[in-house]
Design a protein around this motif. Structure first.
Motif, PDB file in Angstrom:
ATOM      1  N   ALA A   1      26.498  28.733  33.936  1.00 29.64           N
ATOM      2  CA  ALA A   1      26.379  30.157  34.004  1.00 29.64           C
ATOM      3  C   ALA A   1      27.036  30.401  35.362  1.00 29.64           C
ATOM      4  CB  ALA A   1      24.976  30.488  33.991  1.00 29.64           C
ATOM      5  N   ASP A   2      26.743  29.654  36.253  1.00 34.43           N
ATOM      6  CA  ASP A   2      27.270  29.957  37.577  1.00 34.43           C
ATOM      7  C   ASP A   2      29.033  29.689  37.670  1.00 34.43           C
ATOM      8  OD1 ASP A   2      24.967  30.284  38.812  1.00 34.43           O
ATOM      9  OD2 ASP A   2      24.533  28.476  39.839  1.00 34.43           O
ATOM     10  N   LYS A   3      29.310  28.698  37.031  1.00 32.85           N
ATOM     11  CA  LYS A   3      30.592  28.595  36.987  1.00 32.85           C
ATOM     12  C   LYS A   3      31.593  29.678  36.178  1.00 32.85           C
ATOM     13  CE  LYS A   3      33.977  25.155  34.982  1.00 32.85           C
ATOM     14  NZ  LYS A   3      34.250  24.054  34.443  1.00 32.85           N
ATOM     15  N   MET A   4      30.826  30.033  35.001  1.00 31.23           N
ATOM     16  CA  MET A   4      31.468  31.136  34.399  1.00 31.23           C
ATOM     17  C   MET A   4      31.505  32.555  35.101  1.00 31.23           C
ATOM     18  SD  MET A   4      32.259  29.875  31.401  1.00 31.23           S
ATOM     19  CE  MET A   4      32.692  31.175  30.496  1.00 31.23           C
ATOM     20  N   ILE A   5      30.529  32.754  35.935  1.00 29.95           N
ATOM     21  CA  ILE A   5      30.618  34.143  36.803  1.00 29.95           C
ATOM     22  C   ILE A   5      31.585  33.967  37.880  1.00 29.95           C
ATOM     23  CG2 ILE A   5      28.964  35.427  38.544  1.00 29.95           C
ATOM     24  CD1 ILE A   5      26.885  34.678  36.627  1.00 29.95           C
ATOM     25  N   THR A   6      31.666  32.710  38.455  1.00 35.45           N
ATOM     26  CA  THR A   6      32.765  32.642  39.485  1.00 35.45           C
ATOM     27  C   THR A   6      34.128  32.779  38.764  1.00 35.45           C
ATOM     28  OG1 THR A   6      32.698  30.119  39.137  1.00 35.45           O
ATOM     29  CG2 THR A   6      31.411  31.132  41.108  1.00 35.45           C
ATOM     30  N   LEU A   7      34.243  32.126  37.440  1.00 37.63           N
ATOM     31  CA  LEU A   7      35.575  32.493  36.919  1.00 37.63           C
ATOM     32  C   LEU A   7      36.014  34.109  36.676  1.00 37.63           C
ATOM     33  CD1 LEU A   7      35.839  29.714  34.106  1.00 37.63           C
ATOM     34  CD2 LEU A   7      37.238  29.738  36.244  1.00 37.63           C
ATOM     35  N   ALA A   8      34.893  34.936  36.327  1.00 42.67           N
ATOM     36  CA  ALA A   8      34.949  36.175  36.400  1.00 42.67           C
ATOM     37  C   ALA A   8      35.041  36.996  37.715  1.00 42.67           C
ATOM     38  CB  ALA A   8      33.558  36.815  35.420  1.00 42.67           C
ATOM     39  N   LYS A   9      34.778  36.716  38.434  1.00 46.32           N
ATOM     40  CA  LYS A   9      35.142  37.068  39.786  1.00 46.32           C
ATOM     41  C   LYS A   9      36.578  36.888  40.122  1.00 46.32           C
ATOM     42  CE  LYS A   9      31.968  36.812  43.133  1.00 46.32           C
ATOM     43  NZ  LYS A   9      31.280  36.539  44.319  1.00 46.32           N
ATOM     44  N   ARG A  10      37.188  35.797  39.785  1.00 46.28           N
ATOM     45  CA  ARG A  10      38.274  35.764  39.956  1.00 46.28           C
ATOM     46  C   ARG A  10      39.232  36.713  39.394  1.00 46.28           C
ATOM     47  NH1 ARG A  10      39.881  29.880  38.510  1.00 46.28           N
ATOM     48  NH2 ARG A  10      41.785  30.698  38.106  1.00 46.28           N
ATOM     49  N   GLY A  11      39.091  36.932  38.004  1.00 49.19           N
ATOM     50  CA  GLY A  11      39.490  37.920  37.393  1.00 49.19           C
ATOM     51  C   GLY A  11      40.895  37.968  36.754  1.00 49.19           C
ATOM     52  N   ASP A  12      41.731  36.722  37.117  1.00 55.09           N
ATOM     53  CA  ASP A  12      43.141  36.836  36.661  1.00 55.09           C
ATOM     54  C   ASP A  12      43.281  36.290  35.248  1.00 55.09           C
ATOM     55  OD1 ASP A  12      42.127  34.447  37.166  1.00 55.09           O
ATOM     56  OD2 ASP A  12      43.760  33.665  38.500  1.00 55.09           O
ATOM     57  N   LEU A  13      44.297  36.364  34.670  1.00 54.35           N
ATOM     58  CA  LEU A  13      44.614  35.575  33.302  1.00 54.35           C
ATOM     59  C   LEU A  13      44.209  34.243  33.078  1.00 54.35           C
ATOM     60  CD1 LEU A  13      45.575  36.675  30.616  1.00 54.35           C
ATOM     61  CD2 LEU A  13      48.030  35.948  31.186  1.00 54.35           C
ATOM     62  N   ALA A  14      44.549  33.467  34.300  1.00 55.40           N
ATOM     63  CA  ALA A  14      44.136  32.010  33.901  1.00 55.40           C
ATOM     64  C   ALA A  14      42.612  31.845  33.715  1.00 55.40           C
ATOM     65  CB  ALA A  14      44.794  31.334  34.994  1.00 55.40           C
ATOM     66  N   ALA A  15      41.756  32.630  34.471  1.00 55.53           N
ATOM     67  CA  ALA A  15      40.449  32.415  34.679  1.00 55.53           C
ATOM     68  C   ALA A  15      39.804  33.000  33.291  1.00 55.53           C
ATOM     69  CB  ALA A  15      39.848  33.279  35.802  1.00 55.53           C
ATOM     70  N   ARG A  16      40.621  33.990  32.881  1.00 58.06           N
ATOM     71  CA  ARG A  16      39.873  34.488  31.441  1.00 58.06           C
ATOM     72  C   ARG A  16      40.297  33.368  30.427  1.00 58.06           C
ATOM     73  NH1 ARG A  16      38.906  39.826  29.522  1.00 58.06           N
ATOM     74  NH2 ARG A  16      39.363  40.740  31.661  1.00 58.06           N
ATOM     75  N   ARG A  17      41.336  32.820  30.316  1.00 56.75           N
ATOM     76  CA  ARG A  17      41.620  31.850  29.251  1.00 56.75           C
ATOM     77  C   ARG A  17      40.765  30.554  29.393  1.00 56.75           C
ATOM     78  NH1 ARG A  17      48.259  32.204  29.462  1.00 56.75           N
ATOM     79  NH2 ARG A  17      48.403  33.825  28.338  1.00 56.75           N
ATOM     80  N   GLN A  18      40.506  30.191  30.749  1.00 57.80           N
ATOM     81  CA  GLN A  18      39.503  29.034  31.130  1.00 57.80           C
ATOM     82  C   GLN A  18      38.263  29.291  30.389  1.00 57.80           C
ATOM     83  OE1 GLN A  18      39.933  27.892  35.074  1.00 57.80           O
ATOM     84  NE2 GLN A  18      38.537  26.055  34.686  1.00 57.80           N
ATOM     85  N   ALA A  19      37.808  30.759  30.592  1.00 57.72           N
ATOM     86  CA  ALA A  19      36.511  31.036  30.118  1.00 57.72           C
ATOM     87  C   ALA A  19      36.514  31.169  28.637  1.00 57.72           C
ATOM     88  CB  ALA A  19      36.109  32.740  30.681  1.00 57.72           C
ATOM     89  N   LEU A  20      37.476  31.747  27.822  1.00 57.14           N
ATOM     90  CA  LEU A  20      37.492  31.630  26.493  1.00 57.14           C
ATOM     91  C   LEU A  20      37.618  30.073  25.982  1.00 57.14           C
ATOM     92  CD1 LEU A  20      40.042  34.395  25.861  1.00 57.14           C
ATOM     93  CD2 LEU A  20      37.792  34.306  24.932  1.00 57.14           C
ATOM     94  N   SER A  21      38.163  29.155  26.806  1.00 56.64           N
ATOM     95  CA  SER A  21      38.094  27.788  26.243  1.00 56.64           C
ATOM     96  C   SER A  21      36.709  27.418  26.219  1.00 56.64           C
ATOM     97  CB  SER A  21      38.788  26.701  27.157  1.00 56.64           C
ATOM     98  OG  SER A  21      38.512  26.720  28.471  1.00 56.64           O
ATOM     99  N   ILE A  22      35.747  27.732  27.051  1.00 58.78           N
ATOM    100  CA  ILE A  22      34.414  27.402  27.101  1.00 58.78           C
ATOM    101  C   ILE A  22      33.570  28.182  26.003  1.00 58.78           C
ATOM    102  CG2 ILE A  22      32.222  26.838  28.678  1.00 58.78           C
ATOM    103  CD1 ILE A  22      34.353  26.474  30.950  1.00 58.78           C
ATOM    104  N   LEU A  23      33.877  29.468  26.199  1.00 58.33           N
ATOM    105  CA  LEU A  23      33.219  30.353  25.460  1.00 58.33           C
ATOM    106  C   LEU A  23      34.092  30.986  24.388  1.00 58.33           C
ATOM    107  CD1 LEU A  23      30.723  32.334  28.073  1.00 58.33           C
ATOM    108  CD2 LEU A  23      30.082  31.034  25.941  1.00 58.33           C
ATOM    109  N   PRO A  24      34.124  30.620  23.241  1.00 59.78           N
ATOM    110  CA  PRO A  24      34.968  31.314  22.219  1.00 59.78           C
ATOM    111  C   PRO A  24      34.553  32.544  21.756  1.00 59.78           C
ATOM    112  CG  PRO A  24      34.157  29.352  21.062  1.00 59.78           C
ATOM    113  CD  PRO A  24      33.445  29.347  22.749  1.00 59.78           C
TER     114      PRO A  24
END
Length: 233
Positions: A48-71
């Motif tokens: 959960a902490d990793k996903m929220i840090t990705l969301a705080k980055r907010g760029d396209l690469a972070a969004r795609r990385q989040a979708l790979s973990i949470l489809p």
């Protein structure tokens, strides 16, 4: 022997473990508060902490990385929209684990894991404090500096008004000259009439010449007719 193994097994296979944590993560971001065992909650907190840090980055690469973990596009949209704004000034500690006692049957410790909703007050750093202290000193202006800045503006306005006055005078002087120049044009108009009359006279002369030619032809034809009659006789 499980030496140098930091993670908890939870279940038998890796695929089962991955699916379990993914489902718990989706439930946590949708409901923002779930009940599970202590071991599962501690493993879930890392993800959960990793996903929220990705969301705080907010760029396209972070969004795609989040979708790979949470489809799940709806959950990712909520994560990158609503949830990340809560933790703008928080660097870590996005979740909270609270023990509620052992479970009946196997006595496993049950906990509640939830997203932290407490607003963290932003404490400015030393650099920000120094910048805020310097700004009023730079922006403050004494009365003398204000007068010095206002003086050039007054001089510019006077110059502009003087230029406008000179322009108006020059326009007034040019207007009479334009009127005097228009008068010879009016005098030249009769000459134009005379020029227009000359073509009319030439047309009349041409018409008279054509009439004379037609009359001569008619007389010549009348004279030829009696000569032809004499020849027949």
């Amino acid at each position: 022997m499980r030496h140098r193994k930091k993670s908890r097994r939870l279940v038998g296979s890796w695929e089962h473990r991955k699916a379990l944590l993914r489902n718990l993560l989706v439930a946590l971001f949708i409901n923002e508060r779930i009940q599970t065992t202590e071991a599962k909650a501690k493993e879930l907190r890392r993800l959960a902490d990793k996903m929220i840090t990705l969301a705080k980055r907010g760029d396209l690469a972070a969004r795609r990385q989040a979708l790979s973990i949470l489809p799940n596009k709806a959950v990712v949209r909520k994560l990158f929209g609503e949830i990340k704004d809560r933790y703008a000034y928080r660097q870590s500690g996005f979740t909270r684990i609270v023990r509620i006692g052992p479970r009946r049957g196997d006595a496993a410790m049950m906990v509640i894991i939830e997203l932290v909703t407490d607003k963290l007050e932003h404490k400015p750093s030393k650099k920000e404090v120094i910048k805020t202290e310097e700004k009023p000193v730079a922006t403050e202006k004494t009365e003398e500096t204000a007068k010095e800045e206002a003086a050039p503006k007054v001089e510019e306005q006077e110059e502009i008004s003087a230029a406008e006055q000179t322009a108006e005078k020059s326009e007034e002087e040019t207007q009479p000259e334009a009127k005097t120049e228009e008068k010879p044009e009016a005098e030249e108009k009769p000459e134009e009439k005379e020029v227009s009359e000359e073509p009319q006279a030439s047309q009349e002369v041409a018409e008279e010449a054509t009439q004379e030619k037609t009359e001569e032809k008619a007389e010549a034809s009348q004279e030829e007719k009696p000569s032809l009659e004499e020849k027949k006789e």
